[in-house]
Design a protein around this motif. Sequence first.
Motif, PDB file in Angstrom:
ATOM      1  N   ILE A  40       0.410  -0.923  -0.223  1.00 30.90           N
ATOM      2  CA  ILE A  40       0.051   0.088   0.132  1.00 30.90           C
ATOM      3  C   ILE A  40       0.623   1.446  -0.315  1.00 30.90           C
ATOM      4  O   ILE A  40       0.310   2.196  -0.976  1.00 30.90           O
ATOM      5  CB  ILE A  40      -0.963  -0.282   1.887  1.00 30.90           C
ATOM      6  CG1 ILE A  40      -2.406  -0.872   1.171  1.00 30.90           C
ATOM      7  CG2 ILE A  40      -1.702   1.496   1.581  1.00 30.90           C
ATOM      8  CD1 ILE A  40      -3.390  -0.726   0.639  1.00 30.90           C
ATOM      9  N   THR A  41       2.118   0.989   0.852  1.00 32.64           N
ATOM     10  CA  THR A  41       2.759   2.485   1.027  1.00 32.64           C
ATOM     11  C   THR A  41       3.639   2.949  -0.044  1.00 32.64           C
ATOM     12  O   THR A  41       3.224   3.876  -1.143  1.00 32.64           O
ATOM     13  CB  THR A  41       3.943   2.158   1.922  1.00 32.64           C
ATOM     14  OG1 THR A  41       2.780   2.086   3.244  1.00 32.64           O
ATOM     15  CG2 THR A  41       5.036   3.357   2.768  1.00 32.64           C
ATOM     16  N   TYR A  42       3.911   1.720  -0.884  1.00 26.62           N
ATOM     17  CA  TYR A  42       3.920   1.449  -2.078  1.00 26.62           C
ATOM     18  C   TYR A  42       3.136   2.085  -3.418  1.00 26.62           C
ATOM     19  O   TYR A  42       3.862   2.760  -4.197  1.00 26.62           O
ATOM     20  CB  TYR A  42       5.019   0.462  -2.575  1.00 26.62           C
ATOM     21  CG  TYR A  42       6.113   0.242  -4.028  1.00 26.62           C
ATOM     22  CD1 TYR A  42       7.214   0.088  -3.956  1.00 26.62           C
ATOM     23  CD2 TYR A  42       5.461   0.717  -4.897  1.00 26.62           C
ATOM     24  CE1 TYR A  42       8.065   0.415  -5.437  1.00 26.62           C
ATOM     25  CE2 TYR A  42       6.121   0.788  -6.305  1.00 26.62           C
ATOM     26  CZ  TYR A  42       7.385   0.440  -6.634  1.00 26.62           C
ATOM     27  OH  TYR A  42       8.977   0.654  -7.784  1.00 26.62           O
ATOM     28  N   CYS A  74      -6.490  -0.019   0.748  1.00 26.93           N
ATOM     29  CA  CYS A  74      -6.399  -0.727   2.161  1.00 26.93           C
ATOM     30  C   CYS A  74      -7.936  -1.872   2.398  1.00 26.93           C
ATOM     31  O   CYS A  74      -7.353  -3.479   2.517  1.00 26.93           O
ATOM     32  CB  CYS A  74      -6.121  -0.206   2.929  1.00 26.93           C
ATOM     33  SG  CYS A  74      -4.887   0.878   3.202  1.00 26.93           S
ATOM     34  N   LYS A  75      -8.653  -1.448   2.224  1.00 22.88           N
ATOM     35  CA  LYS A  75     -10.109  -2.292   1.845  1.00 22.88           C
ATOM     36  C   LYS A  75      -9.639  -3.288   1.197  1.00 22.88           C
ATOM     37  O   LYS A  75     -10.384  -4.871   1.812  1.00 22.88           O
ATOM     38  CB  LYS A  75     -11.417  -1.986   2.366  1.00 22.88           C
ATOM     39  CG  LYS A  75     -11.339  -0.638   2.768  1.00 22.88           C
ATOM     40  CD  LYS A  75     -12.848  -0.239   3.164  1.00 22.88           C
ATOM     41  CE  LYS A  75     -13.229   1.138   3.970  1.00 22.88           C
ATOM     42  NZ  LYS A  75     -14.117   1.450   3.615  1.00 22.88           N
ATOM     43  N   ILE A 138       3.982  -5.493  -5.487  1.00 21.37           N
ATOM     44  CA  ILE A 138       5.153  -3.933  -5.268  1.00 21.37           C
ATOM     45  C   ILE A 138       5.611  -5.103  -6.730  1.00 21.37           C
ATOM     46  O   ILE A 138       5.855  -5.891  -6.845  1.00 21.37           O
ATOM     47  CB  ILE A 138       5.264  -4.297  -4.205  1.00 21.37           C
ATOM     48  CG1 ILE A 138       5.570  -3.766  -2.756  1.00 21.37           C
ATOM     49  CG2 ILE A 138       7.291  -3.619  -4.787  1.00 21.37           C
ATOM     50  CD1 ILE A 138       6.093  -3.537  -1.358  1.00 21.37           C
ATOM     51  N   PRO A 139       5.317  -3.510  -8.269  1.00 23.92           N
ATOM     52  CA  PRO A 139       5.845  -4.359  -9.072  1.00 23.92           C
ATOM     53  C   PRO A 139       7.470  -4.172  -9.477  1.00 23.92           C
ATOM     54  O   PRO A 139       8.372  -3.055  -8.561  1.00 23.92           O
ATOM     55  CB  PRO A 139       5.448  -2.955  -9.880  1.00 23.92           C
ATOM     56  CG  PRO A 139       5.618  -1.706  -8.998  1.00 23.92           C
ATOM     57  CD  PRO A 139       4.776  -2.822  -8.019  1.00 23.92           C
ATOM     58  N   PHE A 140       7.791  -5.149 -10.224  1.00 20.15           N
ATOM     59  CA  PHE A 140       9.432  -5.487 -10.169  1.00 20.15           C
ATOM     60  C   PHE A 140       9.266  -6.017 -11.823  1.00 20.15           C
ATOM     61  O   PHE A 140       9.284  -6.470 -12.716  1.00 20.15           O
ATOM     62  CB  PHE A 140      10.296  -6.514  -8.778  1.00 20.15           C
ATOM     63  CG  PHE A 140       9.759  -8.018  -9.493  1.00 20.15           C
ATOM     64  CD1 PHE A 140      10.843  -8.731 -10.341  1.00 20.15           C
ATOM     65  CD2 PHE A 140       8.185  -8.224  -9.043  1.00 20.15           C
ATOM     66  CE1 PHE A 140       9.970 -10.268 -10.109  1.00 20.15           C
ATOM     67  CE2 PHE A 140       8.119  -9.576  -8.685  1.00 20.15           C
ATOM     68  CZ  PHE A 140       8.481 -10.291  -9.666  1.00 20.15           C
TER      69      PHE A 140
END
Length: 419
Positions: A40-42, A74-75, A138-140
């Motif tokens: 979520i933060t990313y 978030c939900k 998180i994309p990579f």
Amino acid sequence: MNRSLFYIFILLITFNTRASFILLPMDESTQQNHLKAYGITYWCLSRDYKASWLLNYRGGSFLLPDAEEIRKECKIRGVSFEVISDSEEASILNEISSPSQNMESVILEKAPKIAVYTPKGKQPWDDAVTLVLTYAEIPFTPIYDEEVLSDQLLMYDWLHLHHEDFTGQYGKFYAAYKNTPWYIDQKRDSEALAAKLGFAKVSQEKGAVAKKIRDFVVGGGFMFAMCSATDSFDIALAADGVDICEAMFDGDPSESNYQSKLNYNNSFAFKNFTLERKPEVYEFSDIDMTTKRRIVMDKDYFTLMEFSAKWDPIPSMLCQNHTQLVKGFMGQTTSFDTSLIKSNVLIMGTCELNGESRYIHGEKGKGMFTFFGGHDPEDFQHQVGDPPTVLDLHPNSPGYRLILNNVLFPAARKKKLKT
């Protein structure tokens, strides 16, 4: 008139106590999915929202602006959050800023571009970092030797290395797996790739890759390595120009007296190590503690060191967790012999039963690196061919949190390391 004043008063109170921030608590009892909270933060950073990492506040919580789409995300992802007012945010930051509190608020500025060094095609083992990045959404970008040697690392901020062998000895799997199809295929493919890239031997090609990764870090990149990528990377750098491979690996005998020709000044983290000469031994050197440790599974834990969040924010960020005691897990390289770690490398996690180091960090040039021993934080002894860990069963894993600390670390506005 009195009624008008009353409504104005209520309006002012409502304005001053309005919800302006979202807190992602990271303590043990409140957060239902620690791993996805990093995602979520990313996600917020990638959309140009501001974020703060509240070091040592409720397990290393994240502070985000209040927006309907953040609440919704978030939900959807099952991440616990708390909506707080301006006054509550100010109170939290005031508590954190107190000299008596070992806490700090670190601004996260941008979403780092992430590359994962991994071969094309399925391997007979999984990669903990790839697993958790995928789980946290998180994309990579997967990259391998061709991309590294063509200087594509310049496109990224953060690079991950996992179960890899930079020495050209095919992971020292020879004795147990030399006749298995996957080993035969891997050796053939590696030799073909080395030839395509203009190298006579896989060991030479892997050494060139290791030096490109070194240059990436020296130039300001962030590298995170686990399991055998840690020691094999340093060995490849120390053995630059020296043939340490036996005939079954590269077609000719190793160089005579190669141990004395190692240059430890080239390595990132380790010094004075002795290489394992026998090709049938599943070990690169005496850096690894796997065969030297005598710790039963239910007592295998390591302790995260406590650093000053205000004076040493870098190791503090890397050690954020909801517990200081993390259960151990094995790998080809399980842990590091502390006596072989260079004095300028910071030890962040140790096993108190035998003094081994599990989690270390250092600087190289303008960049930084972190080495984390072991293969999978939620699989005590992962074997070749075992199915990958299902992270839905471990959404609060302390070991996997350490990986994600390193993922978000490059997003932070840096302060000088004091330690």
